[in-house]
Design an enzyme around this catalytic site. Structure first.
Site, PDB file in Angstrom:
ATOM      1  N   SER A   1       0.825  -1.210   0.000  1.00  0.00           N
ATOM      2  CA  SER A   1       0.000   0.000   0.000  1.00  0.00           C
ATOM      3  C   SER A   1       0.856   1.255   0.000  1.00  0.00           C
ATOM      4  O   SER A   1       0.376   2.339  -0.354  1.00  0.00           O
ATOM      5  CB  SER A   1      -0.918   0.007   1.224  1.00  0.00           C
ATOM      6  OG  SER A   1      -0.184  -0.218   2.416  1.00  0.00           O
TER       7      SER A   1
ATOM      8  N   LYS B   1       3.941 -11.780   3.546  1.00  0.00           N
ATOM      9  CA  LYS B   1       2.536 -11.862   3.133  1.00  0.00           C
ATOM     10  C   LYS B   1       2.441 -12.002   1.622  1.00  0.00           C
ATOM     11  O   LYS B   1       3.045 -11.231   0.880  1.00  0.00           O
ATOM     12  CB  LYS B   1       1.744 -10.633   3.599  1.00  0.00           C
ATOM     13  CG  LYS B   1       0.246 -10.694   3.211  1.00  0.00           C
ATOM     14  CD  LYS B   1      -0.585  -9.716   4.022  1.00  0.00           C
ATOM     15  CE  LYS B   1      -0.428  -8.288   3.567  1.00  0.00           C
ATOM     16  NZ  LYS B   1      -0.940  -8.055   2.180  1.00  0.00           N
TER      17      LYS B   1
ATOM     18  N   GLU C   1      -9.598  -9.519   3.214  1.00  0.00           N
ATOM     19  CA  GLU C   1      -9.916  -8.130   2.882  1.00  0.00           C
ATOM     20  C   GLU C   1     -11.214  -8.049   2.089  1.00  0.00           C
ATOM     21  O   GLU C   1     -11.391  -8.746   1.092  1.00  0.00           O
ATOM     22  CB  GLU C   1      -8.778  -7.484   2.083  1.00  0.00           C
ATOM     23  CG  GLU C   1      -9.073  -6.042   1.696  1.00  0.00           C
ATOM     24  CD  GLU C   1      -7.880  -5.302   1.107  1.00  0.00           C
ATOM     25  OE1 GLU C   1      -8.056  -4.143   0.701  1.00  0.00           O
ATOM     26  OE2 GLU C   1      -6.775  -5.880   1.054  1.00  0.00           O
TER      27      GLU C   1
END
Length: 266
Positions: free
Chosen positions: A46, A112, A181
């Site tokens: 992000s 991740k 998510e």
């Protein structure tokens, strides 16, 4: 704060105590988050959007991730550090191993990966070599072009059932944690109950084992002006950044955040 380990996280899940994760990209915010009680620091790709100004996470490189992971490590005070493997950094076996090693050497405790059941091979590859893996499911931003935008995943029963089966298969492959998510709250609850490993949610309701938000989002900072439904601006209730982060920790631990308004229905 004592060092947070996989054993710590598993214990929190078993006790029913919520786990608090927050994205972080530098040393000062790492220390601030740790002082507030954040247990997991996520160096998310992000950063491509909130730091670099891109309209997606796709341009982020392994070098970018390693730089920010090393920065976070210097300010860390006991939290578990999780680093994203960026877009196509696990395209081959060699790339998966080498790029994960770079991030671990930079200071990550866990890697991740975004995807579905096809991640099983990469997860086994890394877990067999002592690298813990978090499998990111649901809305996976690296696949935004395939999804046709940032959309809730798992609303149809067939897709929900597939996601549940995928979660079980990734746990069986050796995943140490799941991140869900933008999935319906009820589905996230089903997945959380179905697996033994901790499940972190973002836009996935309050029944997951923990929560994560993007740092800039929860501080009310947005380059685009778009605020996702699952975000709460904690700066509105608190006078400064340390207090806002502490407020986030308290709200997650007390199961006050996320509220129903922050989740999605099927």
């Amino acid at each position: 704060m004592p060092d947070v380990t996989l054993t710590t996280l598993q214990g929190l899940k078993q006790k029913g105590e919520k786990i608090v994760m927050l994205t972080c990209y530098d040393a000062t915010f790492a220390k601030t988050a740790c002082d507030a009680g954040v247990e997991m620091l996520l160096i998310g790709d992000s950063l491509g959007m909130v730091l670099q100004g891109h309209d997606s996470t796709l341009p982020v490189t392994v070098a970018d991730m390693a730089y920010h992971t090393a920065s976070v490590k210097r300010g860390n005070r006991g939290a578990m550090i999780v680093a994203d493997l960026p877009f196509m950094a696990n395209a081959t076996t060699e790339q998966t191993l080498n790029n994960s090693a770079l991030l671990m050497q930079a200071g990550a405790h866990m890697i991740k990966l975004e995807g579905t059941a096809w991640l099983a091979e990469s997860i086994r590859l890394l877990a067999d070599r002592g690298i813990p893996v978090c499998a990111h499911m649901g809305l996976t931003p690296q696949a935004v072009n395939l999804f046709g935008g940032y959309k809730v995943q798992g609303r149809e029963e067939a897709q929900a059932q597939q996601m549940l089966e995928d979660a079980k298969s990734l746990e069986a492959a050796g995943a140490a944690m799941l991140l869900l998510e933008c999935v319906p709250s009820e589905l996230a609850a089903r997945i959380t109950r179905a697996v033994q490993i901790p499940v972190i949610g973002i836009g996935a309701g309050s029944d997951t084992d923990g929560q994560v938000l993007v740092l800039h989002d929860m501080l009310g900072l947005s380059l685009s002006g778009r605020v996702p439904k699952f975000v709460k601006n904690f700066m509105r209730e608190h006078g400064d950044i340390p207090a806002a982060i502490a407020g986030y920790v308290k709200a997650v631990k007390a199961v006050e955040f996320p509220a129903a308004e922050h989740g999605f229905s099927a």
